[in-house]
Design an enzyme around this catalytic site. Structure first.
Site, PDB file in Angstrom:
ATOM      1  N   HIS A 186       0.817  -1.224   0.000  1.00 31.90           N
ATOM      2  CA  HIS A 186       0.000   0.000   0.000  1.00 31.90           C
ATOM      3  C   HIS A 186       0.849   1.271   0.000  1.00 31.90           C
ATOM      4  CE1 HIS A 186      -3.691  -2.181   0.523  1.00 31.90           C
ATOM      5  NE2 HIS A 186      -3.295  -2.736   1.648  1.00 31.90           N
ATOM      6  N   ASP A 196      -2.442 -10.453  -2.843  1.00 35.77           N
ATOM      7  CA  ASP A 196      -3.018 -10.117  -1.543  1.00 35.77           C
ATOM      8  C   ASP A 196      -4.520  -9.816  -1.720  1.00 35.77           C
ATOM      9  OD1 ASP A 196      -2.002  -8.912   1.351  1.00 35.77           O
ATOM     10  OD2 ASP A 196      -3.761  -7.862   0.590  1.00 35.77           O
ATOM     11  N   ASP A 221      -4.226 -13.175   3.004  1.00 33.51           N
ATOM     12  CA  ASP A 221      -5.499 -12.748   3.614  1.00 33.51           C
ATOM     13  C   ASP A 221      -6.683 -13.073   2.704  1.00 33.51           C
ATOM     14  OD1 ASP A 221      -4.478 -10.812   1.916  1.00 33.51           O
ATOM     15  OD2 ASP A 221      -4.527  -9.198   3.391  1.00 33.51           O
TER      16      ASP A 221
HETATM   17  C1  6XA Z   1      -7.545  -1.625   7.208  1.00 34.16           C
HETATM   18  C2  6XA Z   1      -7.052  -2.854   6.526  1.00 34.16           C
HETATM   19  C3  6XA Z   1      -5.730  -2.627   5.907  1.00 34.16           C
HETATM   20  C4  6XA Z   1      -5.429  -3.719   4.958  1.00 34.16           C
HETATM   21  C5  6XA Z   1      -4.069  -4.246   5.173  1.00 34.16           C
HETATM   22  C6  6XA Z   1      -3.727  -5.328   4.227  1.00 34.16           C
HETATM   23  N1  6XA Z   1      -7.198  -1.601   8.570  1.00 34.16           N
HETATM   24  N2  6XA Z   1      -3.293  -5.005   3.037  1.00 34.16           N
HETATM   25  O1  6XA Z   1      -3.782  -6.494   4.495  1.00 34.16           O
HETATM   26  O2  6XA Z   1      -2.893  -5.893   2.163  1.00 34.16           O
HETATM   27 ZN    ZN Z   2      -4.082  -7.435   2.508  1.00 36.11          ZN
END
Ligand code: 6XA
Ligand code: ZN
Length: 343
Positions: free
Chosen positions: A159, A195, A284
């Protein structure tokens, strides 16, 4: 394959995050890396420590102001008498000025962050720097001739954009690996992000470039984080038009629906004919992940690894998300083992 790991990840620990409108303890926690380390070791992938490539590769992709802020943020926080963890309390959103960098630490937090879900603690910079060095080291191993290498990056990176951090990510590990491979003479590199969440940071960094293809398969931003990037019509800009592809999928997507889209994404990568591949590896997508809504089962992770291996490319894996902590280790190891058995 070699797994690059630094214990410094544990320095990034603690804090609360604003998650889907609620203040909760961070899902992104040090035990994630411990489970992954143990599972990849048990699966026979030997651990190796990162080398230190310094700040230059980081500054080649990230805005110097962002990097300086991440380096000094906690000291600035302490200087105004605070401790614990840092979250922003105001953003440069629509109608606000984008061109003024606030002098104070609270303003800077809102200037450089794009969410209130990514706390900074005292050890965050050390952990993020070490995580970036893990990715660079895995890229170096592949540049030096290994078929594949795995970077156990924590905090994750996909991100993190040129000039903004968020989504538990501070420095973009997958992008650093891709650029390293470019710098070592691989003329074209593809980044495939599997992801659950869209890899908005990697997209941002390479959005105007034709030499690095970015492809992401993820939960639709209509309902899923990061909400404002990851739509199918984001295809690149300038020289980069056509070199970004997004495959958003609805909540509830199961393997039967997922695998066809993964095959399409893999075909996009193959058609690009890259000289090397970076996989932004989040697990995830797992059915029991607490913050995600795909329905992949443990038995599907070796299949993902084998499908990636069939591209026949030198491959760097960087660790991204996955929060079902007890299972993420075995799911990550399953991808790596599936890759090795599928090649
Ligand atoms: C918001 C979720 C952030 C996503 C994190 C993630 N608290 N990004 O797994 O791949
Ligand atoms: Zn993620």
């Amino acid at each position: 394959m070699k797994a690059v790991y630094s214990p410094l990840h544990a320095r990034h620990d603690g804090g609360m995050e604003l998650h889907r409108g609620e203040l909760v303890p961070c899902f992104e926690m040090p035990s994630r890396a411990d489970y992954i380390r143990d599972a990849v070791t048990a699966a026979g992938h030997g651990l190796t420590a990162p080398r230190d490539f310094g700040l230059a590769p980081i500054l080649a992709l990230h805005d110097a102001g962002l990097v300086e802020f991440l380096r000094s943020a906690f000291d600035q926080w302490k200087a105004v008498g605070k401790d614990g963890f840092m979250l922003p309390s105001g953003f440069a959103a629509r109608s606000m000025r984008q061109d003024v960098i606030p002098p104070g630490v609270n303003g800077k937090l809102g200037y450089y962050a794009f969410d209130a879900g990514t706390p900074i603690v005292e050890g965050t910079w050390d952990a993020a720097y070490a995580s970036a060095q893990c990715a660079l080291t895995a890229a170096a191993l592949v540049a030096e001739g290994e078929r594949a290498a795995y970077a156990l990056c924590r905090p994750p990176g996909h991100h993190a954009a040129k000039a903004a951090y968020g989504g538990y990510c501070f420095l973009n590990n997958a992008a650093l690996a891709a650029q390293y491979l470019r710098d070592q003479g691989r003329a074209t590199v593809a980044v495939l992000d599997v992801d659950y969440h869209h890899g908005n940071g990697t997209q941002d960094i390479f959005y105007d470039r034709a030499d690095v293809l970015t492809v992401s398969v993820h939960g639709t931003p209509e309902t899923e984080y990061p909400f404002f990037r990851g739509f199918a019509d984001e295809t690149g800009t300038g020289a980069g038009v056509g070199f970004n592809r997004n495959f958003p999928l609805p909540r509830g997507t199961d393997w039967d629906s997922y695998r066809g889209v993964l095959d399409t994404a893999l075909r996009v990568v193959a058609d690009f004919k890259p000289d090397a591949l970076v996989i932004a590896l989040g697990v995830d997508t797992y059915e029991n992940d607490p913050i995600s809504a795909f329905k992949l089962k443990a038995e599907h992770y070796p299949l993902i690894g084998a499908a990636i291996a069939r591209l026949g490319l030198p491959t760097v894996f960087t660790q991204e998300g996955g929060y079902a902590v007890a299972e993420i280790g075995t799911n990550v190891a399953a991808v790596l083992t599936g890759f090795e058995q599928g090649q």
